[in-house]
Write a protein that holds these residues in place. Sequence first.
Motif, PDB file in Angstrom:
ATOM      1  N   LEU A 144      14.277  88.007 -44.400  1.00  9.62           N
ATOM      2  CA  LEU A 144      13.731  88.823 -43.373  1.00  9.62           C
ATOM      3  C   LEU A 144      14.500  88.340 -42.064  1.00  9.62           C
ATOM      4  CD1 LEU A 144      10.025  88.662 -44.015  1.00  9.62           C
ATOM      5  CD2 LEU A 144      11.256  90.688 -43.828  1.00  9.62           C
ATOM      6  N   PHE A 145      14.597  87.131 -41.962  1.00  6.59           N
ATOM      7  CA  PHE A 145      15.260  86.209 -40.753  1.00  6.59           C
ATOM      8  C   PHE A 145      16.979  86.810 -40.717  1.00  6.59           C
ATOM      9  CE2 PHE A 145      12.358  82.442 -41.277  1.00  6.59           C
ATOM     10  CZ  PHE A 145      11.733  82.855 -39.791  1.00  6.59           C
ATOM     11  N   ALA A 146      17.444  87.256 -41.930  1.00  7.45           N
ATOM     12  CA  ALA A 146      18.861  87.758 -41.790  1.00  7.45           C
ATOM     13  C   ALA A 146      18.847  89.235 -41.056  1.00  7.45           C
ATOM     14  CB  ALA A 146      19.267  87.908 -43.326  1.00  7.45           C
ATOM     15  N   GLY A 147      17.531  89.858 -40.810  1.00  6.53           N
ATOM     16  CA  GLY A 147      17.692  91.024 -39.892  1.00  6.53           C
ATOM     17  C   GLY A 147      17.802  92.371 -40.482  1.00  6.53           C
ATOM     18  N   SER A 148      17.226  92.420 -41.934  1.00  8.02           N
ATOM     19  CA  SER A 148      17.450  93.953 -42.532  1.00  8.02           C
ATOM     20  C   SER A 148      16.146  94.036 -43.155  1.00  8.02           C
ATOM     21  CB  SER A 148      18.595  93.913 -43.498  1.00  8.02           C
ATOM     22  OG  SER A 148      18.699  95.426 -43.871  1.00  8.02           O
TER      23      SER A 148
END
Length: 837
Positions: free
Chosen positions: A187-191
């Motif tokens: 989630l933190f990776a942004g997708s």
Amino acid sequence: MSGRSTPWGKVLLSVAGLLALLAFAYSPVLSGSLLAGRDVFRIFFPDSAFLLESLHAGEVPLWNPYLRLGQPFAATLYSQVYYPPRWVAVLLAGPIASMTVMHIAHAALAAVGVFLLARRLRASWPAALVAGAMFGLSPMMTDLGIQQNVVDATAWSGFIVLAATDLASRPGRKPLVLLAVTSALSLFAGSPETTLWQGIVAVLVAALGCTATERPVRAAAKAPGTVDTPLLATIADGPATSSPPPPERASAQEPAFREPPSGPLTAEAQQSIPAAPPWVNESPSGSMDGARTEGRASPATWPLTMRARALSVARVVAGFILSILLASVVLLPAAEFARNSLRAQRGWSEQLAWSVSWPQVLSTVWPLADWPRDRYWGEDQWFILNLFLGTLPCALAVLGGLHGPRRIRPFVVGALGLVMLSLGRHLPPAAWFIQTIPPFSLFRYPAKYFVGAAFCFAVLSAFGLDAMGRLARTMPPSRWKAALAFVGMGVAIAVSGPLVRKLPMRASAEAGAPWVPFALGLAVLVFWLLPWSFARPRRVRHGLAALAILELTAAHSLLGIPKYTPWEALRQPFSLRPHLPAPYQGRISADIEGPEDPTRAVVTNTIERSLDRLMPNRFVEERLPALEGYGAPEPLRSNVFHLAGERGVYDLSGVTHYLRHGPPPFEDLELLHQAEDGTTLSRSRTAMPHAFLVQRARVVTDDEALDAVLDPDQPFREIAFLSSGEPLERPTCKGTVSPLRQSAQHLELKVKACDDSYLIVSDSHYPGWRATMDGKDVPIHRANLALRAVRVSPGEHHIRFDYQPISFRLGLFLSLLGAATLVALMSLPRRPTTRPG
């Protein structure tokens, strides 16, 4: 029973092979070039530069003042503000080189994760290597380098599903924590679309795979005297069943055996060869026949089985809920940004943009079957530039889905479901589902789900390879069959071109047609030519694995590579800086318009010249506030305000300089510089200051405010057009506004008001901004459609604006609560285990 030791020789050899494949696939990097295509230079370079600036300043970058009059930064998921690998890469490699470093590292991580998952599912070592290479080192993954956030989130897929597998089969704190942490990193990776399909696959594993209580249930249902085979091994280097004795430790009662000589065997010779011990014939799947021999529950045990599966699903869902809690610090602001973006408007119809077409599905196994593609926003998707996964690996995936063990059923269902979702508008049921069912309806570009299908294909390919090994045990080699296969391969290659020309296929499909029979023909030759022996299954697996990896390597050379740019060109400074005042107090307007299809543009050196042209969003790297911006989400009203192109909007927003790939947009602008390629830098003398006072105000609708902003007479110079607040009608007088301090998330002004006035600040009006006048809170009104306004009484005042969104503070609290929950889980004492007897 003691566990098997780690095969360090295989590990070192596999690591060396991984490094060699990475060096080959990304060979331009070794010669001094970096990934810089499409969104990399437009979004990720500028975002990395702003993130680095904020890290050096010691503050959380919640707001980006350089883009579209200012907009949330951390709430833009692909900014990866809370993603630890992004911090490390940016700090060590800088904003430009860090993107290439990140991509290569995450491609390797994706390969390793799928390899470990395949081993946990009891695939053989070479089969797991094929699965890892098919996912992490395929041309599809390499070309996804232009979508860095998708690659970064995808890299955690193997670890997420591995944790879900453990959590379903043997409940405990460790797999729960691993699932929560890896899902939060995704989630933190942004997708979020990637995390969504990862969750789907993980739930399928819990619902259709092995559960912790299913094995006792099945054992109770079996006939007396039978032995239950464990359904899921939990060690990475082999089955979890009792390990058979190695050959050198075989029992004395067991006859010695030897490999038969190569070539045809007579009946007497075959009878003279003793039977192979169990460990020779045992399949990598952990059962003697190696296919679908896992125990089936009787009808009487179905209620218990369904209850066990429901509990497994609940545990996996709990792990994802915990990951959402951990990522609340970014998810809540992102949800707030989505509500205040163009996506919140009715009629948002971009969910089906860039759906995978049927020829593109075919191109996963048939190279170039989807070329030439339709126009950039047409029937084909352009999100993934290359979908090729390898002809042989895809064939193995089909074989694995058909003849693999029951424990891989979740990946069969996942592959089929995600392919259908990726088709989007080309499959009406999928189109309805994506547009109607949340959370799918919140996202666009169905092509992203195809990455999940590729993940499932990769896992299935491992079991297809092992199925070929089992087949080799029952089918002896045959030279005449090999010769027949060789002739058939030649004929298929020869007729493929004329045959394709008669079919309704795309022009480039003919060029890629010979690849399919060539790759499959070589695999058949390897199968029939390897000599007969007890080691034949292992040799077939090794041979086909080498051939599959060799095909992926060749695909990198023959199918092209992603866009690379020389490092020297990317590190050139901004040549127009001497023509701008220092420090820069105004706002710039950059030429956001470009070719409809950037892949077919005739403009050369676009990336190399992008900084000098300040192509959005590269002005962020130079700390130049701009009216325009590139990338989603687009703030509300940006389509009618920021991109209106009218002189009134530019003057109201305080645009003092214009950079255009062509002549200045207005005749009265002062030309400051013209480059050889026609790029011009011009200056305006009519721009309003960043903050100014007006003594008249009207409360109007948004349409009326837009009309006033676009009015050539520019009434906004004396009148504030408010969406809330109180009207004001005072004589025009002259007040002063002086900046005291300004940073990304703070603005301090000294105001001397000659009468009751409204202070207009040409920054975006957005929830979360707080204003104080002389230390007391005052309301912020939306003025002139998109700007901020504060009511000011006569006299001298100190006014301060601070960005302090409640969504961030609440999200931070929930994230800390989730982290505390993880610490508590890991700190709980272990329950004592009781041993029978």
